[in-house]
Design an enzyme around this catalytic site. Structure first.
Site, PDB file in Angstrom:
ATOM      1  N   ASP A 119      -7.255 -13.916  -1.924  1.00  0.00           N
ATOM      2  CA  ASP A 119      -7.596 -12.920  -0.915  1.00  0.00           C
ATOM      3  C   ASP A 119      -9.118 -12.892  -0.865  1.00  0.00           C
ATOM      4  O   ASP A 119      -9.769 -12.407  -1.787  1.00  0.00           O
ATOM      5  CB  ASP A 119      -7.044 -11.530  -1.300  1.00  0.00           C
ATOM      6  CG  ASP A 119      -7.442 -10.452  -0.288  1.00  0.00           C
ATOM      7  OD1 ASP A 119      -8.090 -10.788   0.725  1.00  0.00           O
ATOM      8  OD2 ASP A 119      -7.100  -9.273  -0.517  1.00  0.00           O
ATOM      9  N   GLU A 150      -5.574 -14.801   2.278  1.00  0.00           N
ATOM     10  CA  GLU A 150      -5.585 -13.493   2.935  1.00  0.00           C
ATOM     11  C   GLU A 150      -7.009 -13.167   3.379  1.00  0.00           C
ATOM     12  O   GLU A 150      -7.970 -13.468   2.670  1.00  0.00           O
ATOM     13  CB  GLU A 150      -5.080 -12.466   1.915  1.00  0.00           C
ATOM     14  CG  GLU A 150      -5.003 -11.042   2.416  1.00  0.00           C
ATOM     15  CD  GLU A 150      -4.504 -10.103   1.303  1.00  0.00           C
ATOM     16  OE1 GLU A 150      -3.759 -10.564   0.407  1.00  0.00           O
ATOM     17  OE2 GLU A 150      -4.884  -8.930   1.320  1.00  0.00           O
ATOM     18  N   SER A 159     -11.563  -1.845  -0.567  1.00  0.00           N
ATOM     19  CA  SER A 159     -11.993  -2.695   0.550  1.00  0.00           C
ATOM     20  C   SER A 159     -11.142  -2.318   1.764  1.00  0.00           C
ATOM     21  O   SER A 159     -10.284  -3.052   2.214  1.00  0.00           O
ATOM     22  CB  SER A 159     -11.858  -4.179   0.197  1.00  0.00           C
ATOM     23  OG  SER A 159     -10.519  -4.554   0.005  1.00  0.00           O
ATOM     24  N   LYS A 188       2.638  -8.106  -3.699  1.00  0.00           N
ATOM     25  CA  LYS A 188       1.343  -8.295  -4.345  1.00  0.00           C
ATOM     26  C   LYS A 188       0.929  -6.979  -4.973  1.00  0.00           C
ATOM     27  O   LYS A 188       0.705  -5.995  -4.295  1.00  0.00           O
ATOM     28  CB  LYS A 188       0.328  -8.713  -3.276  1.00  0.00           C
ATOM     29  CG  LYS A 188      -1.040  -9.059  -3.820  1.00  0.00           C
ATOM     30  CD  LYS A 188      -1.985  -9.480  -2.705  1.00  0.00           C
ATOM     31  CE  LYS A 188      -2.729  -8.272  -2.173  1.00  0.00           C
ATOM     32  NZ  LYS A 188      -4.098  -8.564  -1.710  1.00  0.00           N
ATOM     33  N   HIS A 218       0.277  -3.259  -2.867  1.00  0.00           N
ATOM     34  CA  HIS A 218      -0.310  -2.043  -3.466  1.00  0.00           C
ATOM     35  C   HIS A 218      -1.739  -1.866  -2.928  1.00  0.00           C
ATOM     36  O   HIS A 218      -2.184  -2.610  -2.061  1.00  0.00           O
ATOM     37  CB  HIS A 218      -0.351  -2.227  -4.992  1.00  0.00           C
ATOM     38  CG  HIS A 218      -1.350  -3.281  -5.405  1.00  0.00           C
ATOM     39  ND1 HIS A 218      -1.942  -3.321  -6.631  1.00  0.00           N
ATOM     40  CD2 HIS A 218      -1.874  -4.338  -4.714  1.00  0.00           C
ATOM     41  CE1 HIS A 218      -2.795  -4.342  -6.684  1.00  0.00           C
ATOM     42  NE2 HIS A 218      -2.762  -4.967  -5.551  1.00  0.00           N
ATOM     43  N   HIS A 252     -14.021  -5.227  -6.203  1.00  0.00           N
ATOM     44  CA  HIS A 252     -13.135  -4.680  -7.245  1.00  0.00           C
ATOM     45  C   HIS A 252     -13.720  -4.818  -8.651  1.00  0.00           C
ATOM     46  O   HIS A 252     -13.046  -4.562  -9.644  1.00  0.00           O
ATOM     47  CB  HIS A 252     -11.754  -5.343  -7.195  1.00  0.00           C
ATOM     48  CG  HIS A 252     -10.957  -4.915  -6.000  1.00  0.00           C
ATOM     49  ND1 HIS A 252      -9.795  -5.523  -5.621  1.00  0.00           N
ATOM     50  CD2 HIS A 252     -11.174  -3.928  -5.098  1.00  0.00           C
ATOM     51  CE1 HIS A 252      -9.325  -4.934  -4.528  1.00  0.00           C
ATOM     52  NE2 HIS A 252     -10.146  -3.974  -4.198  1.00  0.00           N
ATOM     53  N   GLU A 305      -9.799 -11.746  -4.771  1.00  0.00           N
ATOM     54  CA  GLU A 305      -8.609 -11.968  -5.598  1.00  0.00           C
ATOM     55  C   GLU A 305      -8.283 -13.455  -5.709  1.00  0.00           C
ATOM     56  O   GLU A 305      -8.261 -14.167  -4.712  1.00  0.00           O
ATOM     57  CB  GLU A 305      -7.395 -11.248  -4.972  1.00  0.00           C
ATOM     58  CG  GLU A 305      -7.654  -9.772  -4.766  1.00  0.00           C
ATOM     59  CD  GLU A 305      -6.498  -9.042  -4.095  1.00  0.00           C
ATOM     60  OE1 GLU A 305      -5.391  -9.602  -3.988  1.00  0.00           O
ATOM     61  OE2 GLU A 305      -6.729  -7.900  -3.672  1.00  0.00           O
ATOM     62  N   GLU A 349      -7.944  -4.247 -10.561  1.00  0.00           N
ATOM     63  CA  GLU A 349      -6.508  -4.523 -10.484  1.00  0.00           C
ATOM     64  C   GLU A 349      -5.976  -5.171 -11.758  1.00  0.00           C
ATOM     65  O   GLU A 349      -4.897  -5.766 -11.766  1.00  0.00           O
ATOM     66  CB  GLU A 349      -6.202  -5.386  -9.253  1.00  0.00           C
ATOM     67  CG  GLU A 349      -6.541  -4.643  -7.963  1.00  0.00           C
ATOM     68  CD  GLU A 349      -6.013  -5.310  -6.706  1.00  0.00           C
ATOM     69  OE1 GLU A 349      -5.401  -6.402  -6.812  1.00  0.00           O
ATOM     70  OE2 GLU A 349      -6.209  -4.739  -5.623  1.00  0.00           O
ATOM     71  N   ASP A 360      -4.879  -8.703   6.523  1.00  0.00           N
ATOM     72  CA  ASP A 360      -4.791  -7.424   5.796  1.00  0.00           C
ATOM     73  C   ASP A 360      -5.685  -6.417   6.533  1.00  0.00           C
ATOM     74  O   ASP A 360      -5.191  -5.637   7.357  1.00  0.00           O
ATOM     75  CB  ASP A 360      -5.225  -7.623   4.341  1.00  0.00           C
ATOM     76  CG  ASP A 360      -5.331  -6.312   3.578  1.00  0.00           C
ATOM     77  OD1 ASP A 360      -4.865  -5.286   4.083  1.00  0.00           O
ATOM     78  OD2 ASP A 360      -5.901  -6.297   2.460  1.00  0.00           O
ATOM     79  N   LYS A 388       0.917  -2.491   3.894  1.00  0.00           N
ATOM     80  CA  LYS A 388       0.509  -1.427   2.967  1.00  0.00           C
ATOM     81  C   LYS A 388       0.834  -0.094   3.633  1.00  0.00           C
ATOM     82  O   LYS A 388       0.180   0.276   4.611  1.00  0.00           O
ATOM     83  CB  LYS A 388      -1.005  -1.486   2.730  1.00  0.00           C
ATOM     84  CG  LYS A 388      -1.505  -2.697   1.959  1.00  0.00           C
ATOM     85  CD  LYS A 388      -3.031  -2.730   1.965  1.00  0.00           C
ATOM     86  CE  LYS A 388      -3.580  -3.775   1.007  1.00  0.00           C
ATOM     87  NZ  LYS A 388      -5.032  -4.009   1.228  1.00  0.00           N
TER      88      LYS A 388
HETATM   89  P1  PGA Z   1      -8.023  -2.522  -1.520  1.00  0.00           P
HETATM   90  O1  PGA Z   1      -7.841  -4.065  -1.796  1.00  0.00           O
HETATM   91  O2  PGA Z   1      -6.797  -1.824  -1.939  1.00  0.00           O
HETATM   92  O3  PGA Z   1      -9.251  -2.166  -2.343  1.00  0.00           O
HETATM   93  O4  PGA Z   1      -8.286  -2.378  -0.040  1.00  0.00           O
HETATM   94  C1  PGA Z   1      -6.611  -4.711  -1.762  1.00  0.00           C
HETATM   95  C2  PGA Z   1      -6.611  -5.843  -0.785  1.00  0.00           C
HETATM   96  O5  PGA Z   1      -7.620  -6.117  -0.106  1.00  0.00           O
HETATM   97  O6  PGA Z   1      -5.583  -6.506  -0.631  1.00  0.00           O
HETATM   98 ZN    ZN Z   2      -6.599  -7.821   1.041  1.00  0.00          ZN
END
Ligand code: PGA
Ligand code: ZN
Length: 404
Positions: free
Chosen positions: A230, A273, A41, A375, A352, A145, A157, A197, A299, A324
């Site tokens: 999230d 998130e 995403s 996270k 991650h 996911h 999430e 995940e 994010d 990230k």
């Molecule tokens: P992604 O998702 O690594 O697939 O972008 C993680 C997140 O959105 O936090």
């Molecule tokens: Zn996210």
């Protein structure tokens, strides 16, 4: 001062079985290895990775120049990569190659200075505290996911966050809580399917269902975890129809806001998130204005990018940020984003990506910069567990120092 004598690169598989790169930098007979994750995403403001095969070709281009140079600092090495790349989104050398080199360089430079990696990173970060981050375990996976044939829940999430600042205690709580959650999911026949995940897959259309199930487990286990989500709402946003959409369900921004207000109250959420699309800051502002005690975390909104973060701060869209490294592409720019977040008095959660490797760099980063959270998915999956275990290892080594 660090001199790179040689570099090697290869293609490996990530936790999704997709190709990614692993790089070794060689210096004074030692090798400094790193590998990079990839997101599914992905936000539109992120730096751009390139095909692993192409990234390995870029490595030769980098080494033709880097092999002749000495680099004094991380910043100098990262600036060299940024300039050689020459694009605003790192798509020429590839954000994946640039990040792998930058992380390997950090390991090399830390070794030169005889410092643990977290300490090397701490020294570049303004006013970092020396406390451990809370661990955010993603225990029910949804959204993109999970394969669509499993009819996943709309939010990406559903997380449990142990109420302790000790990584060792948090990890123990995490595993115990997962066992309890299994007991809640088993009668539904949903205790044996896993998303990207490593969290359980629950089918349904009601975005609240994941929280209801975590809360049921919490009532059995005891009130030792906070709950978070999230929503990854950029994946839900349909710009043509101007609605948020998941399979047969649609919501307006206002309807989503009402859902958030309800679940914040009902479950005492610690954080939300990406509650709205990355371009709809006015919707973010409404939620952030009314909910000051909850971490409203950007994010896709912020993409570990200081320009995006400044925009979000100006719009009062968020009070926290996901960090990230692969959204921006170098270690120094990642730390610059953290430093800016601190200026804004924002919560900082290091994260991650959904396609992960065994590299545990983000654990040292999270501790080094004094993050509020780390996270990294469910500890049931090896590529996630190594990050949590690295924090436990740091915690133990510090205790030994004290007891010496
Ligand atoms: P992604 O998702 O690594 O697939 O972008 C993680 C997140 O959105 O936090
Ligand atoms: Zn996210």
């Amino acid at each position: 001062m660090a001199k790179i004598e040689a570099a090697r690169g290869r293609i490996i598989e990530d936790s999704r079985g997709e190709k990614t790169i692993e790089i070794d930098l060689l210096s004074r007979g030692r090798e400094f290895k790193s590998s990079v994750p990839s997101g599914k995403s992905r936000g539109k403001f992120e730096a751009k990775p390139i095909a692993p095969e192409k990234a390995l070709e870029s490595l030769e281009r980098v080494m033709r120049v880097a092999g002749k140079k000495n680099f004094e600092t991380q910043r100098e090495f990262d600036d060299f990569l940024i300039n050689l790349d020459g694009t605003p989104d790192k798509s020429s050398l590839g954000a994946n190659l640039i990040l792998a080199l930058s992380i390997s360089f950090a390991r090399l430079a830390a070794a030169e200075e005889n410092l643990p990696l977290y300490e090397f990173l701490r020294r570049q970060s303004a006013g970092a505290s020396s406390s451990f981050p809370r661990l955010l375990f993603n225990l029910i996976n949804g959204g993109v996911h999970v394969s669509a044939s499993d009819s996943p829940l709309p939010f990406q999430e559903y997380l449990a966050v142990p109420k302790t600042s000790s990584p060792e205690a948090a990890l123990k709580t995490g595993f115990e809580f997962i066992e309890t959650l299994k007991g809640v999911l088993a009668p539904r026949g949903e205790a044996d399917r896993f998303g990207d995940e490593g969290g359980f897959v629950v089918s349904g259309l009601d975005p609240e269902l994941g929280l209801e199930l975590l809360d049921e487990a919490r009532r059995v286990y005891g009130d030792r975890v906070d709950l978070s989500i999230d929503a990854a709402a950029s994946s839900l946003w349909d710009a043509r129809e101007s609605v948020y959409k998941w399979r047969s369900q649609t919501w307006t921004g206002e309807e989503l806001l009402k859902i958030y207000e309800w679940i914040i109250k009902r479950y005492g959420l610690l954080s939300i998130e990406d509650p709205f699309d990355e371009e709809r800051m006015e919707e973010w502002e409404t939620l952030s204005r009314e909910r000051r005690g909850v971490w409203i975390i950007g994010d896709d909104l912020t993409a570990t990018n200081v320009e995006r973060m400044k925009k979000a701060a100006q719009a009062r869209a968020a009070n926290g940020v996901i960090i990230k490294p692969n959204q921006i592409g170098t270690v120094s720019e990642t730390i610059a984003a953290v430093n800016l977040a601190r200026q804004f008095d924002w919560k900082v959660v290091v994260s991650h990506r959904s396609g992960e490797t065994d590299d545990d760099f983000i654990a040292d980063l999270a501790y080094g910069i004094g993050a509020d959270g780390l996270k990294s998915g469910s500890p049931l999956q090896g590529e996630r567990l190594v990050k949590y275990k690295r924090l436990v290892q740091i915690e133990k080594s510090l205790k030994q120092e004290v007891n010496k």
